[in-house]
Design a protein around this motif. Structure first.
Motif, PDB file in Angstrom:
ATOM      1  N   SER A 125      -1.082  -4.456  -6.293  1.00 14.43           N
ATOM      2  CA  SER A 125      -2.042  -4.460  -5.195  1.00 14.43           C
ATOM      3  C   SER A 125      -1.379  -4.930  -3.902  1.00 14.43           C
ATOM      4  CB  SER A 125      -3.231  -5.362  -5.529  1.00 14.43           C
ATOM      5  OG  SER A 125      -4.149  -5.398  -4.464  1.00 14.43           O
ATOM      6  N   GLN A 126      -0.589  -5.993  -4.006  1.00 17.49           N
ATOM      7  CA  GLN A 126       0.090  -6.495  -2.810  1.00 17.49           C
ATOM      8  C   GLN A 126       1.031  -5.444  -2.243  1.00 17.49           C
ATOM      9  OE1 GLN A 126       1.564 -10.513  -2.820  1.00 17.49           O
ATOM     10  NE2 GLN A 126       0.026 -11.174  -4.295  1.00 17.49           N
ATOM     11  N   ASN A 127       1.750  -4.748  -3.108  1.00 17.24           N
ATOM     12  CA  ASN A 127       2.635  -3.675  -2.642  1.00 17.24           C
ATOM     13  C   ASN A 127       1.849  -2.550  -1.980  1.00 17.24           C
ATOM     14  OD1 ASN A 127       4.935  -4.991  -3.491  1.00 17.24           O
ATOM     15  ND2 ASN A 127       5.060  -3.875  -5.420  1.00 17.24           N
ATOM     16  N   ALA A 128       0.669  -2.234  -2.510  1.00 18.79           N
ATOM     17  CA  ALA A 128      -0.153  -1.164  -1.952  1.00 18.79           C
ATOM     18  C   ALA A 128      -0.645  -1.493  -0.544  1.00 18.79           C
ATOM     19  CB  ALA A 128      -1.339  -0.877  -2.874  1.00 18.79           C
ATOM     20  N   TRP A 129      -0.749  -2.771  -0.227  1.00 19.02           N
ATOM     21  CA  TRP A 129      -1.203  -3.169   1.108  1.00 19.02           C
ATOM     22  C   TRP A 129      -0.142  -2.972   2.181  1.00 19.02           C
ATOM     23  CZ3 TRP A 129      -5.716  -3.408   2.964  1.00 19.02           C
ATOM     24  CH2 TRP A 129      -6.802  -3.728   2.155  1.00 19.02           C
ATOM     25  N   LEU A 130       1.120  -2.931   1.811  1.00 14.94           N
ATOM     26  CA  LEU A 130       2.190  -2.910   2.813  1.00 14.94           C
ATOM     27  C   LEU A 130       2.125  -1.716   3.769  1.00 14.94           C
ATOM     28  CD1 LEU A 130       5.092  -4.371   0.679  1.00 14.94           C
ATOM     29  CD2 LEU A 130       3.486  -5.561   2.193  1.00 14.94           C
ATOM     30  N   PRO A 131       1.905  -0.462   3.298  1.00 16.67           N
ATOM     31  CA  PRO A 131       1.796   0.643   4.262  1.00 16.67           C
ATOM     32  C   PRO A 131       0.590   0.501   5.193  1.00 16.67           C
ATOM     33  CG  PRO A 131       2.013   1.489   2.011  1.00 16.67           C
ATOM     34  CD  PRO A 131       1.875   0.008   1.912  1.00 16.67           C
TER      35      PRO A 131
END
Length: 182
Positions: A125-131
């Motif tokens: 989830s945290q990675n998905a927020w980056l873009p």
């Protein structure tokens, strides 16, 4: 005085992420106000609703609070290996109208944390927020990341953080973000 908006990405009454934000508020350094907010009152984004009624009051109030804050702390659950739809929906509203998005997000220091009963502690989830954060032109604190695995053991039934090791990690995490804010 430093002000941080802590935004919980869960609507659940017993949210581990809201509990994590409340614990962060309790361990924040002196001189720091952590204003914990939730997504309650934010409707599903609908361009027709926006065109006919404008930006909902709950969205406007949250936008103004974020714009005035020194930083934004996102507490994200992880649903099906990604960000919760309700949380993404809120940021979609918060970026409307496009001409006002820069006031709210451009160069805003942001950090992400998350709690999950699973074993990976919201890493996907945290990675998905980056873009999304890149698109909004925020300034993420790249050195900071907090993922609380097995949150159902770290947080009791009353929403209290009961794991001392997680509490210390949280304290260090919040202090690091405050230092990043300068």
């Amino acid at each position: 005085m430093t002000t941080i908006i802590g935004l919980s990405g869960s609507l659940r009454k017993g949210s581990y992420n809201t509990a994590l934000l409340m614990a962060a508020k309790a361990v924040a350094p002196a001189g720091v106000t952590l204003d914990v907010r939730t997504l309650h009152g934010i409707p599903l984004y609908d361009g027709d609703l926006e065109a006919s009624e404008g930006i909902p009051a709950a969205v406007t109030a949250l936008k103004d609070a974020i714009a005035q804050a020194d930083g934004l702390l996102l507490a994200t659950p992880e649903y099906n290996n990604g960000m919760p739809g309700v949380f993404k929906n809120a940021l979609d509203w918060l970026s409307r109208p496009p001409a006002d998005s820069a006031r709210v997000f451009r160069d805003k220091p942001v950090v992400i944390m998350g709690a999950s009963p699973g074993g990976f502690g919201t890493i996907l989830s945290q990675n998905a927020w980056l873009p999304v954060l890149r698109t909004l032109q925020t300034t993420p604190w790249w050195q900071g990341r907090l993922m609380v695995s097995h949150a159902n053991k770290a947080v009791d039934a009353d929403g209290n953080l009961v794991d001392d090791a997680v509490r210390q990690q949280l304290k260090d995490f919040v202090a690091g973000f405050v230092e990043f804010l300068g």
